[in-house]
Design an enzyme around this catalytic site. Structure first.
Site, mmCIF file in Angstrom:
data_model
loop_
_atom_site.group_PDB
_atom_site.id
_atom_site.type_symbol
_atom_site.label_atom_id
_atom_site.label_comp_id
_atom_site.label_asym_id
_atom_site.label_seq_id
_atom_site.Cartn_x
_atom_site.Cartn_y
_atom_site.Cartn_z
ATOM 1 N N ARG A 252 -2.673 17.514 10.910
ATOM 2 C CA ARG A 252 -2.955 16.747 9.774
ATOM 3 C C ARG A 252 -1.326 16.169 9.098
ATOM 4 N NH1 ARG A 252 -7.493 16.192 6.786
ATOM 5 N NH2 ARG A 252 -5.943 16.168 4.731
ATOM 6 N N ARG B 230 -9.406 -0.441 3.900
ATOM 7 C CA ARG B 230 -8.447 0.677 3.272
ATOM 8 C C ARG B 230 -6.917 0.120 3.065
ATOM 9 N NH1 ARG B 230 -6.865 4.239 7.165
ATOM 10 N NH2 ARG B 230 -5.719 5.074 5.418
ATOM 11 N N ARG C 165 -5.300 9.702 3.610
ATOM 12 C CA ARG C 165 -4.115 10.596 3.874
ATOM 13 C C ARG C 165 -3.083 10.635 2.608
ATOM 14 N NH1 ARG C 165 -1.850 9.017 9.958
ATOM 15 N NH2 ARG C 165 -3.732 10.030 11.035
ATOM 16 N N LYS D 135 0.966 -1.065 -0.085
ATOM 17 C CA LYS D 135 0.101 0.077 0.038
ATOM 18 C C LYS D 135 0.824 1.198 -0.094
ATOM 19 C CE LYS D 135 -3.001 2.393 3.200
ATOM 20 N NZ LYS D 135 -2.139 3.372 3.728
ATOM 21 N N ASN D 136 2.091 1.233 0.827
ATOM 22 C CA ASN D 136 2.639 2.568 0.835
ATOM 23 C C ASN D 136 3.810 2.706 -0.223
ATOM 24 O OD1 ASN D 136 1.535 3.283 3.413
ATOM 25 N ND2 ASN D 136 2.731 2.259 4.779
ATOM 26 N N ILE E 179 5.794 6.521 17.893
ATOM 27 C CA ILE E 179 5.482 7.224 16.540
ATOM 28 C C ILE E 179 4.252 7.843 16.473
ATOM 29 C CG2 ILE E 179 5.412 6.809 13.978
ATOM 30 C CD1 ILE E 179 8.010 6.133 15.187
ATOM 31 N N CYS F 46 -5.977 25.994 10.667
ATOM 32 C CA CYS F 46 -5.008 25.977 11.428
ATOM 33 C C CYS F 46 -4.595 24.415 12.186
ATOM 34 C CB CYS F 46 -5.129 26.731 12.909
ATOM 35 S SG CYS F 46 -6.832 26.059 13.649
ATOM 36 N N ASP G 252 2.891 0.396 12.529
ATOM 37 C CA ASP G 252 1.661 -0.123 11.932
ATOM 38 C C ASP G 252 1.519 -1.991 12.391
ATOM 39 O OD1 ASP G 252 1.006 2.092 10.579
ATOM 40 O OD2 ASP G 252 1.859 1.371 8.647
#
Length: 425
Positions: free
Chosen positions: A127, A403, A98, A25-26, A333, A122, A311
């Site tokens: 995020r 996801r 994201r 995925k990443n 993290i 702000c 993760d």
């Protein structure tokens, strides 16, 4: 109509058999974004995971003007980015995954400007967008906040010296992608060392980028005039593989993973699983995870690669509930990573949290009940807990799991798991 996805998991079966590891995925998400930089030809990506975040990335690529063919059954993605012309990244998509932030640089290069909606004014820092837009500003981009949106204009981009406060893989990939077509030399310090980052660098270099230093913490990019469409096979997903290994471990079974030599990608997680009593063996593209004896308690501290992956921490927490003794998990993290604790407690787990440390006392007899997948990693960890719980566990908000994990039911059923998927209006 919105639908709710629920997974019904019945415990009591030791998982045995063979499972195919999905594509990473990443690595897939930044490659889909980077493919928009090619002005001619068609990019072909293989081993693309059939997950919700990829579907959203495809939707966003189409929205900005790319023609995309997604053959989910073949895990094949074909991207023609020659007509990219829309600079708007709308809130209805940016708020849903994201990985949308990875589209900032490609759209900026192609359109000369980009508007990223839904950033929240702000809330930019919270995020995790600050390093993206600060990096682009250092390269010469002009940036304005317009209500809940960010507007970025390319201006006169030039290579620069950049750094990351923490070695985020998304931040690293985003800045590398930005620098590939930026004139001059860009040096990025404190970059992520994740194998997915190296795969993205290999993809970009195949496209014609000039990137060196991957895996060293200091990456140098010499900007080029253009990038070309190429064919690339995405590496296997080490988090998906780690979850499958823990599924074998928590049920006392044996699972053979096919799709790549992932053990070297595990980092510290490999050693921690072995300390707990999980035997990992690799032969080429085949990895076998076996547990025959009791599980031992463990201490872990999450860290950037090659440290213990954040993760995988929730899945290890579920596994630790079945270990004979007290385990200590320290999360460094993501501060919200302990959302799993209250859900496991519903099932009978004995876990307390003190600051960044979670203490798991095992072994616990877990009982099936209704629990909530508060995020992707929490969700898949509740599935693991359900595999050893008495009775049926119902994991609600199951779309979160989808996801990041493809074909969950079919892959787990093939291993002997009692799991089904339900959709409710």
């Amino acid at each position: 109509m919105m639908t709710e996805v629920r997974f019904h998991v019945r415990g009591g079966t030791a998982l045995r058999g063979t499972a195919v590891i999905q594509g990473a995925k990443n690595a897939a998400l930044p490659m889909i974004a980077a493919a928009l930089l090619a002005t001619e030809g068609r990019t072909v990506l293989r081993n693309v995971p059939a997950i919700a975040d990829v579907a959203r990335a495809v939707e966003l690529a189409r929205l900005v003007g790319a023609t995309v063919e997604y053959h989910a059954g073949d895990r094949l993605l074909i991207i023609d980015a020659s007509a990219v012309a829309n600079p708007l990244l709308p809130a209805e998509l940016t708020r849903r995954f994201r990985g949308s932030v990875l589209f900032l640089s490609p759209v900026l290069h192609r359109c000369g400007e980009v508007t990223y909606e839904g950033a929240g004014g702000c809330n930019l820092g919270t995020r995790g967008l600050d390093f993206h837009y600060r990096g682009l500003a250092r390269l010469g981009a002009h940036i304005e906040e317009r209500g809940s949106a960010i507007w970025i204009k390319a201006g006169q981009l030039r290579g620069s010296e950049l750094y990351l406060d923490t070695p985020s893989h998304t931040g690293t990939e985003s800045l590398i992608i930005a620098a590939t077509l930026t004139p001059g030399r860009t040096v990025i310090e404190n970059v992520a060392l994740e194998p997915e980052v190296l795969d993205v660098i290999a993809f970009l270099n195949a496209m014609g980028a000039r990137i060196t230093g991957g895996g060293t913490g200091r990456v140098v990019i010499d900007g080029v005039d253009q990038l070309r469409a190429v064919e690339h096979t995405i590496m296997p997903d080490r988090i998906d593989a780690g979850v499958l290994c823990m599924a074998a471990a928590i049920t006392g079974g044996q699972v053979t993973l096919v799709g790549g030599d992932v053990i070297d990608h595990f980092g510290v997680a490999k050693h921690k699983l072995e300390q707990m009593g999980v035997h990992l063996a690799s032969s080429g593209a085949v990895t076998t995870a076996t547990r025959t004896g009791p599980l031992h308690p463990i201490n872990i501290i999450t860290d950037t690669h090659p440290g213990f992956a954040t993760d995988l921490q929730p899945s290890l927490m579920a596994l630790a509930t079945q270990a004979s003794g007290t385990s200590y998990l320290r999360e460094r993290i993501h501060e919200a990573r302990y959302a799993l604790v209250s859900e496991l407690a519903k099932m009978g787990a004995d876990i307390t949290v003190d600051g960044e440390k979670a203490v798991v006392r095992g072994p616990s007899t877990l009982s099936g009940t209704e629990v909530v997948a508060r995020d992707l990693r929490t969700g898949i960890s509740l599935v693991l807990a359900g595999l050893v719980a008495d009775g049926e566990t119902v994991v609600t908000n199951g779309s979160m799991i989808e996801r990041g994990h493809s074909d969950l039911v079919s892959r787990f059923v093939a291993l002997g798991a009692g799991i089904s998927r339900e959709e409710l209006p």
